[in-house]
Write an enzyme that holds these catalytic residues in place. Structure first.
Site, PDB file in Angstrom:
ATOM      1  N   ASN A 116       0.874  -1.074  -0.106  1.00  0.00           N
ATOM      2  CA  ASN A 116      -0.045   0.141   0.038  1.00  0.00           C
ATOM      3  C   ASN A 116       0.883   1.309   0.097  1.00  0.00           C
ATOM      4  O   ASN A 116       1.974   1.405   0.749  1.00  0.00           O
ATOM      5  CB  ASN A 116      -0.840   0.000   1.205  1.00  0.00           C
ATOM      6  CG  ASN A 116      -2.082   1.037   1.000  1.00  0.00           C
ATOM      7  OD1 ASN A 116      -2.052   2.245   0.716  1.00  0.00           O
ATOM      8  ND2 ASN A 116      -3.181   0.485   1.467  1.00  0.00           N
ATOM      9  N   PHE A 117       0.533   2.266  -1.051  1.00  0.00           N
ATOM     10  CA  PHE A 117       1.373   3.533  -0.954  1.00  0.00           C
ATOM     11  C   PHE A 117       0.857   4.670  -0.219  1.00  0.00           C
ATOM     12  O   PHE A 117       1.291   5.771   0.048  1.00  0.00           O
ATOM     13  CB  PHE A 117       1.392   4.065  -2.522  1.00  0.00           C
ATOM     14  CG  PHE A 117       2.472   3.206  -3.366  1.00  0.00           C
ATOM     15  CD1 PHE A 117       3.621   3.198  -3.020  1.00  0.00           C
ATOM     16  CD2 PHE A 117       1.906   2.390  -4.438  1.00  0.00           C
ATOM     17  CE1 PHE A 117       4.379   2.625  -3.930  1.00  0.00           C
ATOM     18  CE2 PHE A 117       2.884   1.840  -5.274  1.00  0.00           C
ATOM     19  CZ  PHE A 117       4.278   1.746  -5.127  1.00  0.00           C
ATOM     20  N   HIS A 144     -12.822  -2.657  -0.793  1.00  0.00           N
ATOM     21  CA  HIS A 144     -12.324  -1.988  -1.808  1.00  0.00           C
ATOM     22  C   HIS A 144     -13.253  -2.093  -2.908  1.00  0.00           C
ATOM     23  O   HIS A 144     -14.366  -2.551  -2.929  1.00  0.00           O
ATOM     24  CB  HIS A 144     -10.907  -2.826  -2.523  1.00  0.00           C
ATOM     25  CG  HIS A 144      -9.820  -2.591  -1.522  1.00  0.00           C
ATOM     26  ND1 HIS A 144      -9.723  -3.160  -0.316  1.00  0.00           N
ATOM     27  CD2 HIS A 144      -8.578  -1.881  -1.734  1.00  0.00           C
ATOM     28  CE1 HIS A 144      -8.661  -3.013   0.297  1.00  0.00           C
ATOM     29  NE2 HIS A 144      -7.939  -2.069  -0.664  1.00  0.00           N
ATOM     30  N   LYS A 148     -11.193  -4.794  -7.984  1.00  0.00           N
ATOM     31  CA  LYS A 148     -10.103  -5.106  -7.283  1.00  0.00           C
ATOM     32  C   LYS A 148      -9.934  -6.799  -7.459  1.00  0.00           C
ATOM     33  O   LYS A 148     -10.886  -7.189  -7.077  1.00  0.00           O
ATOM     34  CB  LYS A 148      -9.947  -4.763  -5.703  1.00  0.00           C
ATOM     35  CG  LYS A 148      -8.527  -5.228  -5.302  1.00  0.00           C
ATOM     36  CD  LYS A 148      -8.449  -4.679  -3.701  1.00  0.00           C
ATOM     37  CE  LYS A 148      -7.064  -4.910  -3.045  1.00  0.00           C
ATOM     38  NZ  LYS A 148      -5.909  -4.942  -4.117  1.00  0.00           N
ATOM     39  N   GLY A 154      -3.821  -7.258  -0.387  1.00  0.00           N
ATOM     40  CA  GLY A 154      -2.295  -7.303  -0.125  1.00  0.00           C
ATOM     41  C   GLY A 154      -2.149  -6.577   1.524  1.00  0.00           C
ATOM     42  O   GLY A 154      -1.372  -7.174   2.292  1.00  0.00           O
ATOM     43  N   THR A 155      -2.690  -5.433   1.587  1.00  0.00           N
ATOM     44  CA  THR A 155      -2.477  -4.723   3.096  1.00  0.00           C
ATOM     45  C   THR A 155      -3.192  -5.551   3.987  1.00  0.00           C
ATOM     46  O   THR A 155      -2.493  -5.467   5.132  1.00  0.00           O
ATOM     47  CB  THR A 155      -3.293  -3.534   2.581  1.00  0.00           C
ATOM     48  OG1 THR A 155      -2.758  -2.570   1.744  1.00  0.00           O
ATOM     49  CG2 THR A 155      -3.397  -2.523   3.999  1.00  0.00           C
TER      50      THR A 155
END
Length: 252
Positions: A116-117, A144, A148, A154-155
């Site tokens: 996650n950015f 989400h 997706k 992933g987070t």
């Protein structure tokens, strides 16, 4: 000038990253790897590749925001061609991450895998790790957008690992039918896909007479760009391939 190849440039994240790169005079988007439909109105100067085998020159940095079914192969190619990389694509399995880290060490390649950015998402995971030491009964809910592809996200998977490392797990599994339920690292993750969401996650702790929820909500993909910017600046300064934006934010 930092020469960049962007894989997945015309997805929603990719388009925002193109804008970010254009804002920096010392960064240059020199190549694009297209896995999706190529827009007819593209007017950029980047060289376009449609297959890995077509790439015939070196770039300083590979940024990957493609899809789970292509990211691993892309990352292997980048590492084997001595290209520093940033992986922002969800869906990498733990064994794939292990293989990529080993391959990066073997080839002396640096980079970042960022589940996650979002800066706030990284802080949410960090604070959850602290709370887990004191409130070990926990579960995760993540929501989400409907497009997706992976669930749990992933987070959420990374968060479950952080919780488990700090001694937490889900003591009582909910029987509610709402959402897709998975047990990861002994932590219950409920995944939902809803319209008008970008990315939301709540980590919910329960003691006998109290509760604590640590939640994070990304309202627009622009919220990811400060994290992408930081990753671009720091990717080639790492020792091997690190996992998580927290590694370059100075969190301990």
């Amino acid at each position: 000038m930092k020469s960049i190849l962007l894989a997945g440039a015309f997805g929603k994240m990719g388009r925002e990253i193109q804008k970010l790169i254009a804002e920096h005079k010392d960064w240059s988007l020199d190549a694009i790897l297209v896995h999706e439909h190529f827009p007819e109105n593209y007017s950029g100067r980047a060289k376009i590749f449609r297959q890995l085998s077509e790439i015939n020159q070196h770039y300083d940095l590979w940024i990957d925001v493609t899809k789970p079914d292509s990211v691993f192969e892309n990352a292997v190619w980048a590492i084997e061609h001595n290209t520093s990389l940033i992986i922002g694509t969800s869906g990498l399995k733990n064994d794939q991450i292990t293989k990529l880290k080993s391959l990066a060490d073997k080839n002396s390649v640096s980079g970042i895998i960022a589940p996650n950015f979002s800066i706030s998402a990284v802080l949410m995971m960090y604070f959850s790790g602290i709370a887990a030491r004191f409130m070990p009964n926990v579960s995760i809910e993540e929501i989400h957008h409907p497009d997706k592809l992976d669930a749990p996200s992933g987070t959420a998977r990374i968060t479950a690992g952080i919780l488990a490392d700090n001694g937490a797990s889900t003591k009582t599994v909910s029987t509610s039918a709402d959402g897709d339920k998975n047990i990861i690292e002994k932590v219950l993750i409920t995944s939902k896909r809803k319209k008008d969401y970008v990315a939301y996650q709540s980590v919910d702790f329960v003691n006998e007479y109290e509760t604590l929820s640590i939640s994070q909500n990304s309202l627009d993909r622009k919220s990811f760009m400060p994290g992408v910017e930081l990753a671009i600046k720091k990717a080639n300064q790492q020792q091997g391939l690190v996992v998580g934006l927290d590694k370059i934010m100075g969190l301990k």
